[in-house]
Design an enzyme around this catalytic site. Structure first.
Site, mmCIF file in Angstrom:
data_model
loop_
_atom_site.group_PDB
_atom_site.id
_atom_site.type_symbol
_atom_site.label_atom_id
_atom_site.label_comp_id
_atom_site.label_asym_id
_atom_site.label_seq_id
_atom_site.Cartn_x
_atom_site.Cartn_y
_atom_site.Cartn_z
ATOM 1 N N GLY A 131 -12.075 -3.287 2.401
ATOM 2 C CA GLY A 131 -13.189 -4.350 1.848
ATOM 3 C C GLY A 131 -14.620 -3.739 1.959
ATOM 4 O O GLY A 131 -15.085 -3.021 2.720
ATOM 5 N N MET A 154 -8.827 -2.067 8.960
ATOM 6 C CA MET A 154 -8.514 -2.382 10.431
ATOM 7 C C MET A 154 -7.485 -1.230 10.795
ATOM 8 O O MET A 154 -6.760 -1.513 11.943
ATOM 9 C CB MET A 154 -7.512 -3.666 10.153
ATOM 10 N N GLU A 155 -7.576 -0.085 10.618
ATOM 11 C CA GLU A 155 -6.748 1.055 11.184
ATOM 12 C C GLU A 155 -7.129 2.548 11.082
ATOM 13 O O GLU A 155 -7.223 3.271 12.024
ATOM 14 C CB GLU A 155 -5.333 1.467 10.088
ATOM 15 N N GLU A 161 0.745 -1.306 0.035
ATOM 16 C CA GLU A 161 -0.104 -0.135 0.143
ATOM 17 C C GLU A 161 0.811 1.522 0.004
ATOM 18 O O GLU A 161 0.314 2.303 -0.551
ATOM 19 C CB GLU A 161 -0.873 -0.129 1.111
ATOM 20 N N ASP A 180 -11.313 -5.848 -2.156
ATOM 21 C CA ASP A 180 -12.244 -6.836 -1.902
ATOM 22 C C ASP A 180 -13.534 -6.263 -1.521
ATOM 23 O O ASP A 180 -13.690 -5.194 -1.022
ATOM 24 C CB ASP A 180 -11.796 -8.084 -0.909
#
Length: 236
Positions: free
Chosen positions: A84, A179-180, A18, A203
């Site tokens: 996602g 997740m962040e 990333e 995704d």
């Protein structure tokens, strides 16, 4: 913010794929390390830029955001990378921009708080409208398909339909999960620093999410880099 103002812009991404393409594009770079966090200082379009490759998860993101707040003192923090999709109609390769972010895995509701709420803190961390409008404008100019809404953060990779259903039930207008972002937003909120959350969908949350993520993560990093640099180029 007057014409010609040069800003200090912090960028946080979680994974090597990333961050790597963005790191290669920055000008006049120097490199350093804080714990396991890779730090690149550079410039783009006249603005000072500090890119941190934080590692995955809220704790790593918190460490990176706190380092930025204390050591770099940015005017704006951009959290970028992959996510996602949750919203119906999102597709791999689309962008999602947060108008607000939340922790979908925080639950102290048995003692009177809402899902996602920590005592003394809000459920949602809101992005300032002027930055969101600028990001929307740049994405439209670049003809990037994008969706605006809530981005929900938790310490799990979301791939089961039951997980998606629960997040959508508890939080309004969720477009994506990752997740962040909420950790970065919470640190910025506490330090009174402006922030933006933009993610490219590697995704769409569901049973095929793991396979899709592995195939498209590099593409997500490249597309996010193009948008981030396009945004910085248009900040006066």
């Amino acid at each position: 913010m007057s014409a010609g103002t040069h800003l200090k812009i912090g960028i946080i991404g979680a994974m090597h794929l990333e961050c790597d393409f963005l790191r290669q594009q920055l000008k006049e770079t120097t490199h350093k390390q804080y714990l396991d966090i890779k730090i690149t200082l550079g410039s783009w379009s006249g603005h000072a830029v500090c890119l941190l490759e934080s590692g995955i998860g809220k704790v790593n993101a918190t460490l990176a955001a706190e380092w930025l707040a204390r050591e770099f003192k940015p005017d704006l923090v951009i959290n970028t990378g992959s996510a996602g999709g949750i919203k119906l109609g999102t597709h791999v390769g689309d962008f999602v921009f947060a108008d607000k972010v939340c922790h979908h895995d925080v639950d102290v509701s048995p003692i009177g708080f809402e899902f996602g709420e920590l005592p003394g803190l809000p459920v949602y961390y809101a992005v300032k409208d002027r930055w969101l409008k600028k990001l929307d404008q740049v994405a439209t100019q670049l003809q990037d398909m994008h969706h605006i809404g809530t981005i929900a953060t938790g310490e799990s990779f979301i791939y089961r339909e039951s997980q998606v259903a629960q997040i959508k039930q508890r939080f309004a207008d969720v477009v994506a999960c990752e997740m962040e972002a909420a950790a970065v937003a919470q640190v910025c909120y506490l330090h009174d620093i402006d922030f933006l959350i933009l993610r490219n969908l590697s995704d769409v949350a569901g049973e095929e999410a793991q396979t899709s993520f592995n195939q498209y993560i590099e593409q997500a990093g490249r597309k996010s880099t193009e948008l981030v640099l396009g945004l910085i180029s248009q900040i006066n």
